[in-house]
Design an enzyme around this catalytic site. Structure first.
Site, PDB file in Angstrom:
ATOM      1  N   SER A  86     -49.936 -55.168  17.848  1.00  0.00           N
ATOM      2  CA  SER A  86     -48.650 -54.782  17.143  1.00  0.00           C
ATOM      3  C   SER A  86     -48.393 -55.654  15.956  1.00  0.00           C
ATOM      4  CB  SER A  86     -47.626 -54.930  18.160  1.00  0.00           C
ATOM      5  OG  SER A  86     -47.688 -54.140  19.135  1.00  0.00           O
ATOM      6  N   SER A  94     -46.385 -52.008  17.600  1.00  0.00           N
ATOM      7  CA  SER A  94     -44.826 -52.013  17.626  1.00  0.00           C
ATOM      8  C   SER A  94     -43.847 -52.754  16.771  1.00  0.00           C
ATOM      9  CB  SER A  94     -44.498 -52.151  19.175  1.00  0.00           C
ATOM     10  OG  SER A  94     -44.669 -53.734  19.359  1.00  0.00           O
ATOM     11  N   LYS A 107     -38.055 -59.118  15.325  1.00  0.00           N
ATOM     12  CA  LYS A 107     -38.217 -58.260  16.329  1.00  0.00           C
ATOM     13  C   LYS A 107     -37.149 -58.054  17.309  1.00  0.00           C
ATOM     14  CE  LYS A 107     -42.252 -55.728  18.680  1.00  0.00           C
ATOM     15  NZ  LYS A 107     -43.624 -55.789  18.789  1.00  0.00           N
TER      16      LYS A 107
END
Length: 402
Positions: free
Chosen positions: A138, A114, A37
């Site tokens: 997330s 996310s 990420k």
């Protein structure tokens, strides 16, 4: 930054950052492809945190985040940085600047956020391990939507150096995999030494099942019945009153928002440099900046109640069975504003109590949508939870007709 794609999968990999980078040719995770990420520091590289303004102002990192370093030292191959919702402040999996990561397991549907890029990379078999973060869900929400194993570890058991924060009191470093075994292998690298206990008690909180959509209430109860035989003991979660459930989402929203305001206030309020956000995320930041100390104090009371409840109901040999998400993956472009608070009602239990939670993608729905359930253990029992999940997944596999 452009919106050029990597491997023709829009919204998964960033253009910037290393590709096919490997530092060690041996280790417990040799040649496992690692998707990271875009909030983790890699020495000499910049991060966007999902926002071009952030990327433009970012300076190359002086050091690589220790979580990334540990995985690289065990032989991982760094596949690329992955896209995230802006500053990780969304559960949707859609970035107005870089695109939405379409769900590889369910065409036309969201991957969830996310940590959308990391989840989509693993679900599309472009990576073996998706490293991400989980503040309000997330990791767990993309795991549920994309049919992956995903862990939100206990708060602060993994060092968060080199991580762009969202709300430090709730931020955790988590990961996604296709198998329970690999999920556990990554845990052996990232988690500290912990006693591994035999988890023999399944704790059940019936009111939680009412939080899922009507179409999924029967499947989640069937999953519970299938799970029960693998535990020697079953006990009810003692919930003093149902109001505590209704207060979960708002209390988490306030505490998370106050932490976000304290963390990012200066950047958000730079004169003449207001970053461009998706409307829903912009509204969330505005809300966070407007929250008061009084609201925070009231929310802290609810958090304390939940921490007391978890301490009372869970121990080192028991885990809570709970739905991860109230629905399967929504279609791309769906308005998910109402769904967000429904999700947080479920995901906030681990967040407020600093507990470890793993999603198990073990449902077999007739419509083929990925779905499953979670097991949660109290703080510091991460390795016991991973061992339990690995055993349970193996049992489910044995019981599934070929």
């Amino acid at each position: 930054m452009s919106t050029k794609t990597h491997n023709n999968f829009t919204g998964i990999f960033c253009d910037h950052g290393p590709k096919a980078w490997q530092t060690h040719t041996h280790g417990a995770l040799i040649n496992k492809r690692l998707a990271v990420k875009d909030v983790f520091a890699v020495k000499g590289e910049r991060n966007s945190a999902g926002n071009p303004n952030w990327f433009k102002a970012a300076k190359p990192a002086q050091q690589t985040a220790s979580a990334v370093n540990k995985l690289m030292n065990e032989g991982c191959s760094f596949t690329g940085f992955t896209h995230t919702d802006e500053l990780a402040y969304s559960l949707e999996g859609n970035n107005i600047h870089y695109g939405a990561a379409q769900n590889p397991k369910l065409s036309g549907h969201a991957s969830g956020g996310s940590s959308m890029g990391s989840a989509a990379a693993v679900a599309a078999n472009l990576a073996d391990i998706g490293l991400g973060t989980d503040t309000g869900g997330s990791i767990r929400i993309p795991a549920s939507y994309c049919g992956l194993f995903g862990i939100r570890p206990s708060h602060n058991v993994i060092e968060k150096d080199g991580l762009i924060p969202l709300a430090p009191p709730f931020d955790t470093i988590g990961w996604l995999t296709q198998s329970a075994e690999l999920l556990s292998d990554v845990g052996n690298v990232l988690l500290p030494n912990q006693a591994i206990n035999n988890v023999d008690t399944l704790v059940i909180c019936e009111p939680l099942f009412e939080l899922v959509s009507p179409a999924l209430q029967t499947p989640i109860k069937q999953l519970l019945e299938k799970t029960k035989p693998y535990f020697k003991h079953h006990k009810e979660f003692e919930l003093p009153n149902s109001n505590l459930l209704s207060e979960l989402a708002d209390s988490f929203r306030i505490l998370q928002g106050r932490a976000i305001a304290k963390t990012h206030k200066d950047w958000l309020q730079l004169p003449g440099q207001l970053p461009q956000f998706a409307p829903a995320i912009a509204a969330r930041f505005k809300m966070a900046l407007a929250l008061t100390a009084q609201e925070e104090q009231e929310a802290l009371k609810v958090q304390t109640q939940w921490q007391t409840l978890i301490t009372k109901n869970l121990n080192t040999k028991s885990c809570l069975f709970l739905p991860t998400t109230p629905t399967t993956a929504p279609k791309l472009g769906t308005n998910t504003s109402a769904l967000r608070m429904q999700i947080i009602t479920l995901s906030a239990i681990a967040g407020l109590s600093r507990s470890a939670q793993v999603h198990l993608p073990l449902a077999n729905l007739e419509n083929g949508h990925p779905y499953g359930f979670s097991l949660m253990m109290s703080h510091g029992n991460d390795k016991s939870l991973l061992a339990c999940v690995q055993q349970l997944a193996a049992h489910f596999k044995q019981d599934t007709p070929a």
